[in-house]
Design a protein around this motif. Structure first.
Motif, PDB file in Angstrom:
ATOM      1  N   MET A  80      77.756  48.450  88.410  1.00 33.00           N
ATOM      2  CA  MET A  80      77.743  46.760  87.981  1.00 33.00           C
ATOM      3  C   MET A  80      78.316  46.437  86.585  1.00 33.00           C
ATOM      4  N   TYR A  81      78.714  45.501  86.557  1.00 34.06           N
ATOM      5  CA  TYR A  81      79.102  44.858  85.459  1.00 34.06           C
ATOM      6  C   TYR A  81      78.766  43.322  85.501  1.00 34.06           C
ATOM      7  N   ASP A  82      77.168  43.127  84.918  1.00 34.31           N
ATOM      8  CA  ASP A  82      76.760  41.811  85.002  1.00 34.31           C
ATOM      9  C   ASP A  82      76.483  41.827  86.550  1.00 34.31           C
ATOM     10  N   ASP A  83      76.700  40.907  87.211  1.00 35.60           N
ATOM     11  CA  ASP A  83      76.793  40.517  88.488  1.00 35.60           C
ATOM     12  C   ASP A  83      77.768  41.068  89.474  1.00 35.60           C
ATOM     13  N   ARG A 130      75.379  57.301  80.596  1.00 28.72           N
ATOM     14  CA  ARG A 130      74.655  55.982  80.846  1.00 28.72           C
ATOM     15  C   ARG A 130      73.192  56.129  80.575  1.00 28.72           C
ATOM     16  N   CYS A 131      72.899  56.965  79.637  1.00 24.31           N
ATOM     17  CA  CYS A 131      71.593  57.164  79.278  1.00 24.31           C
ATOM     18  C   CYS A 131      71.318  57.839  77.696  1.00 24.31           C
ATOM     19  N   GLN A 161      67.966  51.972  84.815  1.00 18.62           N
ATOM     20  CA  GLN A 161      68.912  51.250  85.683  1.00 18.62           C
ATOM     21  C   GLN A 161      70.252  51.651  84.680  1.00 18.62           C
ATOM     22  N   GLY A 162      70.389  52.676  84.029  1.00 17.58           N
ATOM     23  CA  GLY A 162      71.576  52.948  83.212  1.00 17.58           C
ATOM     24  C   GLY A 162      72.021  51.790  82.176  1.00 17.58           C
ATOM     25  N   ILE A 171      73.362  50.211  86.520  1.00 18.84           N
ATOM     26  CA  ILE A 171      73.514  51.088  87.862  1.00 18.84           C
ATOM     27  C   ILE A 171      72.222  50.629  88.785  1.00 18.84           C
ATOM     28  N   ARG A 172      72.802  50.119  90.035  1.00 18.39           N
ATOM     29  CA  ARG A 172      71.655  49.878  91.170  1.00 18.39           C
ATOM     30  C   ARG A 172      71.726  51.122  91.869  1.00 18.39           C
ATOM     31  N   ILE A 173      70.206  51.550  92.184  1.00 16.36           N
ATOM     32  CA  ILE A 173      70.507  52.770  93.110  1.00 16.36           C
ATOM     33  C   ILE A 173      69.846  52.485  94.507  1.00 16.36           C
TER      34      ILE A 173
END
Length: 180
Positions: A80-83, A130-131, A161-162, A171-173
Motif C-alpha cells: 500500500m501507499y497510504d490508502d 521493508r524492515c 506492517q512493513g 503492507i497488509r497481510i
C-alpha cells in the motif's frame, strides 16, 4: 477559438470529447467487480457497468481467482501507499513462488518496480527492505521487543506492517488458512 488559459480560467470543459485515459478503478470498485463476477455476472456485463474494457475486468477478477483456487498460495500481501493499493503479492512458500499484480501505473509505487515476475530472492530482498536491517546495532533488543527469537523479515513485517520512517508505504497481510 479561446486559448487554453482563457478556458482554464473560465472553468469551461477543455476535454469536450472526453478523450484520454479513464479514471483508475479503486479497491472498492474492484471488490464490487469480483462480487459481481462471483454472483454470475459476465465479464461483458461488468465492463459495461463500470464503463471499462474487458481486459480491465479480467485484470481485477483474475487476481482473486489465483487466491481462491491455488491451494499452495496461502499468503497475500497488499503493498500500500497510504490508502492506495499498489501491488498484490501472492506467496507460495512451499514452492518458493511469488505472483505479482501491480494495481498502479506509477512504477515508483510498486513493490518490485519494473520487475513483473520477481523470483524468490527478489521477494526476500523486498521483505528485508521493508524492515529493520539485520546489521542494525542493538538488533537483539529490537528482536526481543518484537517477541522474535531470530531475524525473520516476514515475521517482522507481521509486527510492523512493513512501515518505514522515511515513506508512506506499508503492507497488509492476508492469510488464506491460519498458518501462523
Amino acid at each position: 477559438m479561446a486559448s487554453y488559459e482563457q478556458l482554464y480560467e473560465k472553468g469551461d470543459i477543455i476535454n469536450q470529447r472526453n478523450a484520454g485515459r479513464r479514471p483508475k478503478i479503486g479497491e472498492n470498485e474492484a471488490e464490487t467487480m469480483r462480487k459481481m463476477y462471483a454472483s454470475g455476472a459476465s465479464v461483458v456485463q461488468i465492463a459495461k457497468y463500470f464503463n471499462v474494457t474487458r481486459p480491465t475486468v479480467y485484470k481485477y477478477i483474475n487476481i482473486r481467482k489465483r487466491w481462491e483456487e491455488d491451494n499452495f498460495v496461502k499468503v497475500r500481501l497488499d503493498y500500500m501507499y497510504d490508502d492506495e493499493l499498489c501491488t498484490v503479492i501472492d506467496v507460495d512458500f512451499k514452492h518458493e513462488k511469488v505472483y505479482v499484480e501491480n494495481q498502479t501505473d506509477k512504477v515508483l509505487l510498486t513493490a518490485f518496480g519494473v520487475n513483473k515476475n520477481p523470483d524468490w530472492e527478489a521477494f526476500n530482498d523486498f521483505l528485508e527492505s521493508r524492515c529493520v536491517p539485520r546489521t542494525r546495532c542493538g538488533m537483539k533488543q529490537i528482536l526481543r521487543e518484537n517477541g522474535l527469537d531470530s531475524y525473520d523479515p516476514f515475521r517482522m513485517i507481521e509486527k510492523t506492517q512493513g512501515r518505514m520512517a522515511e515513506d508512506h508505504h506499508w503492507i497488509r497481510i492476508h492469510y488464506k488458512d491460519e498458518i501462523r
